[in-house]
Motif scaffolding. Structure first.
Motif, mmCIF file in Angstrom:
data_model
loop_
_atom_site.group_PDB
_atom_site.id
_atom_site.type_symbol
_atom_site.label_atom_id
_atom_site.label_comp_id
_atom_site.label_asym_id
_atom_site.label_seq_id
_atom_site.Cartn_x
_atom_site.Cartn_y
_atom_site.Cartn_z
ATOM 1 N N GLU A 143 1.011 -1.175 -0.020
ATOM 2 C CA GLU A 143 -0.022 0.008 0.011
ATOM 3 C C GLU A 143 0.872 1.108 0.150
ATOM 4 O O GLU A 143 0.557 2.253 -0.740
ATOM 5 C CB GLU A 143 -0.991 0.009 1.168
ATOM 6 N N GLU A 168 2.216 1.709 -3.690
ATOM 7 C CA GLU A 168 0.838 2.397 -4.249
ATOM 8 C C GLU A 168 0.789 3.612 -4.331
ATOM 9 O O GLU A 168 0.641 4.531 -5.243
ATOM 10 C CB GLU A 168 -0.057 1.579 -4.266
ATOM 11 N N ASN A 179 1.047 6.897 -6.844
ATOM 12 C CA ASN A 179 -0.046 7.602 -7.145
ATOM 13 C C ASN A 179 0.181 9.192 -6.970
ATOM 14 O O ASN A 179 -0.240 10.118 -7.454
ATOM 15 C CB ASN A 179 -1.278 7.007 -6.506
#
Length: 65
Positions: free
Chosen positions: A25, A28, A32
């Motif tokens: 996570e 990610e 992003n």
């Protein structure tokens, strides 16, 4: 422009008999947020954290500011 760098290790951990991918996570979110992968290295299983069950992939991230 200057650049910033971050390191994000990614590895499988065994938690109570269930395998869990650690830091997925976080990686990610960084991707992003505009960070890009500039290099990937691997740490062999002999140098893993206590709860890891396989080799660790180490992502070197770069972002221009």
């Amino acid at each position: 422009m200057s650049r910033q760098y971050k390191v994000c290790p990614l590895f499988w951990a065994d938690r109570g008999g269930d395998r869990h991918l650690v830091n997925m996570e976080a990686l990610e979110e960084l991707l992003n947020d505009g960070w890009r992968i500039s290099r990937v290295d691997t740490i062999p299983p002999t140098e893993l954290p206590d709860n890891a069950v396989s080799a660790t992939s180490v992502y070197i991230l770069e972002k221009q500011i």
